[in-house]
Design a protein around this motif. Structure first.
Motif, mmCIF file in Angstrom:
data_model
loop_
_atom_site.group_PDB
_atom_site.id
_atom_site.type_symbol
_atom_site.label_atom_id
_atom_site.label_comp_id
_atom_site.label_asym_id
_atom_site.label_seq_id
_atom_site.Cartn_x
_atom_site.Cartn_y
_atom_site.Cartn_z
ATOM 1 N N ARG A 38 15.031 -3.776 -9.020
ATOM 2 C CA ARG A 38 14.558 -2.516 -8.451
ATOM 3 C C ARG A 38 13.545 -1.972 -9.443
ATOM 4 O O ARG A 38 13.862 -1.784 -10.617
ATOM 5 N N THR A 39 12.341 -1.741 -8.983
ATOM 6 C CA THR A 39 11.295 -1.343 -9.921
ATOM 7 C C THR A 39 10.216 -0.520 -9.232
ATOM 8 O O THR A 39 10.054 -0.609 -8.003
ATOM 9 N N ALA A 40 9.496 0.261 -10.039
ATOM 10 C CA ALA A 40 8.329 0.961 -9.498
ATOM 11 C C ALA A 40 7.253 -0.080 -9.213
ATOM 12 O O ALA A 40 7.076 -1.014 -10.002
ATOM 13 N N LYS A 41 6.565 0.088 -8.100
ATOM 14 C CA LYS A 41 5.568 -0.933 -7.710
ATOM 15 C C LYS A 41 4.479 -1.083 -8.774
ATOM 16 O O LYS A 41 4.088 -2.210 -9.109
ATOM 17 N N ASP A 42 4.056 0.037 -9.334
ATOM 18 C CA ASP A 42 2.976 -0.032 -10.324
ATOM 19 C C ASP A 42 3.421 -0.767 -11.584
ATOM 20 O O ASP A 42 2.634 -1.503 -12.189
ATOM 21 N N ASP A 43 4.695 -0.563 -11.984
ATOM 22 C CA ASP A 43 5.231 -1.296 -13.147
ATOM 23 C C ASP A 43 5.169 -2.793 -12.891
ATOM 24 O O ASP A 43 4.867 -3.588 -13.774
ATOM 25 N N LEU A 44 5.507 -3.122 -11.654
ATOM 26 C CA LEU A 44 5.581 -4.538 -11.296
ATOM 27 C C LEU A 44 4.215 -5.209 -11.439
ATOM 28 O O LEU A 44 4.083 -6.244 -12.092
ATOM 29 N N ARG A 81 0.828 -1.197 0.000
ATOM 30 C CA ARG A 81 0.000 0.000 0.000
ATOM 31 C C ARG A 81 0.871 1.260 0.000
ATOM 32 O O ARG A 81 0.565 2.250 -0.646
ATOM 33 N N LEU A 82 1.964 1.188 0.733
ATOM 34 C CA LEU A 82 2.761 2.388 1.006
ATOM 35 C C LEU A 82 3.853 2.653 -0.025
ATOM 36 O O LEU A 82 4.136 3.813 -0.360
ATOM 37 N N ALA A 83 4.457 1.587 -0.541
ATOM 38 C CA ALA A 83 5.682 1.753 -1.340
ATOM 39 C C ALA A 83 5.416 2.331 -2.723
ATOM 40 O O ALA A 83 4.434 2.004 -3.376
ATOM 41 N N ASP A 84 6.338 3.200 -3.148
ATOM 42 C CA ASP A 84 6.333 3.668 -4.533
ATOM 43 C C ASP A 84 7.208 2.749 -5.371
ATOM 44 O O ASP A 84 6.947 2.512 -6.540
ATOM 45 N N GLU A 85 8.273 2.297 -4.749
ATOM 46 C CA GLU A 85 9.217 1.436 -5.459
ATOM 47 C C GLU A 85 9.562 0.255 -4.574
ATOM 48 O O GLU A 85 9.415 0.312 -3.352
ATOM 49 N N LEU A 86 10.049 -0.794 -5.227
ATOM 50 C CA LEU A 86 10.456 -1.985 -4.489
ATOM 51 C C LEU A 86 11.847 -2.403 -4.941
ATOM 52 O O LEU A 86 12.160 -2.342 -6.135
ATOM 53 N N ALA A 87 12.667 -2.772 -3.985
ATOM 54 C CA ALA A 87 13.975 -3.344 -4.317
ATOM 55 C C ALA A 87 14.021 -4.732 -3.690
ATOM 56 O O ALA A 87 13.665 -4.898 -2.516
ATOM 57 N N PHE A 88 14.407 -5.700 -4.477
ATOM 58 C CA PHE A 88 14.437 -7.090 -4.000
ATOM 59 C C PHE A 88 15.883 -7.496 -3.754
ATOM 60 O O PHE A 88 16.724 -7.374 -4.649
ATOM 61 N N LEU A 89 16.116 -7.971 -2.555
ATOM 62 C CA LEU A 89 17.472 -8.361 -2.169
ATOM 63 C C LEU A 89 17.528 -9.868 -1.995
ATOM 64 O O LEU A 89 16.677 -10.460 -1.330
#
Lengths: 212, 294
Positions: free
Chosen positions: B211-217, B195-203
């Motif tokens: 690393r991507t924008a949440k909406d793109d994902l 709900r909160l994130a604009d972007e996500l980075a996966f480690l």
């Protein structure tokens, strides 16, 4: 740093008051009894101080104080100085009690007694600082640097064993005892404490981690 | 305007684990969800950022200033909720907050009290008497009360009840309203960050795999089912597939590209559906090589 020191003293005040209360009880006994000389009291309070520091130190570790304070906008130097000042201030209270006892035992008020007190002060603070160094070495890097402390202990044990085997132990012990009550001994032990404190600060600020 | 933070070739090595080389940044006004399984290096990254662990090499900048431990003024700009909450245990929450207030010029006692009230946090209780959830709440209040420009949250909702979780989300939304703050939020519970994130980075294993924008994902990733009678095909941008006879179910990280190929192949009975962020994360972290290559 002063707010930190004030906070630490405030947070541990119950422990400090309890320790000084024990020291005062010993003080009254020492003042009342002729058979207790000043150095009996000095040794007694030193042991009390060591026990109190061990308890306060282990509580601090348990609560993750270093981690807590390292998150604040203060430098590692300030945190290292905090420890040095805390142990010194705590010990200063004991030294004041030693000096007060001289009022009740004027016969002990000799230069050798004062040098002995200074020697003892340096030794007590030096030993506490060695424990602090040993602790910080555990976080100095990935290698087990704290094994250095055990190495030094082993070297010391071997030295004592060597002295016993060579028959020099008695002479060395006599030399150390005489030095303890001299200006040289007092200066040496104070220098040892100050050097160890400097080393302690250097090691603390170079730690790889402040997570504990 | 400088980045809220920037990692430049950060490396931290332990005997059995290496984080990095890590290059990651975060723009002000952005919430970055930091996602990864246990042991992937999320907390180590945050420890380095908060100045609790020294990296072996590389550089970290916070709002354009190196996070030099000897010049700790940059810490005024950060609020950190760690994986472990440390306090003066024999002191009340209130006294712990008073202690912290001495170090931050921007500290607001009013805001701290308001937050505590919203979280239903008993400030008069000693820290050692607080439940796990209340300790987390106290840590959150402590991190927010000086209105930091960068909030570093390491699994902040661990131990929180659903009401407090929702309250925290609301507070974070409000904090982001001025568009100048940034949040670096680590979790392995995806719904709370989606709900909160604009972007996500996966480690994964100390490396950023995506690393991507949440909406793109959520836009690009789809589950596609279809029927095809040909064998030994390599599908475009497909990170996983199952086959039963001629019936396929694939998960695509680039729906458009996969769709084009499937049309060219002349598949039948094609249907597709969106995936939740949670489902996508599982796919990414399960099949990091495919994703990295895509």
């Amino acid at each position: 740093m002063w707010p930190l020191l004030k906070t630490e003293l405030d947070y541990t005040k119950e422990g400090l008051v309890f320790t000084y209360a024990i020291a005062v009880i010993f003080f009254i006994v020492a003042a009342a009894l002729k058979s207790w000389d000043l150095f009996g009291y000095v040794m007694n309070t030193s042991i009390t101080y060591f026990i109190a520091m061990a308890i306060i130190g282990s509580e601090e570790d348990k609560e993750g104080r270093t981690r807590h304070l390292a998150g604040l906008p203060v430098t590692p130097q300030q945190l290292a100085m905090l420890d040095v000042l805390y142990v010194a201030l705590f010990q200063l209270g004991m030294v004041l009690l030693w000096l007060c006892l001289l009022i009740f035992k004027p016969e002990d008020a000799k230069p050798t007694t004062l040098w002995g007190m200074l020697s003892q002060n340096g030794l007590v603070l030096g030993v506490i600082t060695m424990f602090m160094i040993h602790h910080h070495l555990s976080f100095f890097g990935e290698k087990k640097y704290h094994l250095v402390s055990y190495g030094l202990l082993l070297a010391l044990a071997l030295l004592v064993a060597g002295l016993i085997l060579s028959g020099h132990l008695k002479a060395v012990a006599r030399f150390l005892w005489n030095s303890y009550f001299s200006a040289t001994g007092a200066l040496a032990s104070t220098f040892l404490w100050l050097s160890l404190s400097y080393l302690n600060i250097m090691i603390f600020v170079r730690r790889k981690s402040y997570l504990e | 305007m400088p980045q809220a933070f920037e990692f430049k070739n950060l490396i931290k090595t332990y005997p059995d684990f290496q984080l990095g080389p890590l290059n990651l940044d975060l723009a002000p006004g952005t919430v970055l969800g930091f996602v990864g399984p246990n042991g992937s290096g999320k907390s180590t990254t945050m420890h380095c950022l908060a100045g609790l662990v020294r990296p072996d090499s590389g550089k970290i900048e916070i709002f354009g200033h190196e996070n030099d431990l000897n010049e700790p003024a940059w810490k005024f700009d950060i609020g950190y909720v760690g994986d472990i909450h440390v306090f003066y245990e024999s002191w009340s929450g209130e006294k712990n907050l008073q202690f912290l207030a001495q170090f931050y010029p921007n500290w607001s006692h009013v805001f701290a009290a308001k937050l505590a009230q919203r979280f239903d946090l008993p400030l008069k209780k000693k820290a050692k008497e607080l439940s796990t959830g209340n300790r987390a709440k106290l840590a959150i209040v402590a991190a927010l009360a000086h209105a930091p420009k960068l909030l570093i949250l390491d699994e902040p909702t661990a131990g929180l009840d659903p009401v407090a979780r929702a309250e925290l989300q609301d507070v974070l939304f409000e904090m982001m309203a001025d568009g100048e703050r940034a949040i670096f939020y680590s979790t392995h519970v995806l719904p709370e960050i989606s709900r909160l994130a604009d972007e996500l980075a996966f480690l994964q294993n100390g490396q950023i795999v995506l690393r991507t924008a949440k909406d793109d994902l959520t836009e690009k990733w789809r589950k596609i089912t279809f029927r095809l009678s040909r064998n030994n095909l390599k599908f475009e941008s497909v990170v996983s597939h199952q086959r039963e006879g001629n019936d396929y179910q694939v998960i695509s990280s680039d729906f458009e590209a996969t769709l084009r190929q499937l049309h060219e192949l002349g598949v039948e009975n094609m249907q597709h559906s969106r995936l939740s962020v949670d489902e996508i994360a599982v796919q990414i972290l399960k099949g990091e090589k495919n994703v990295a290559a895509s």
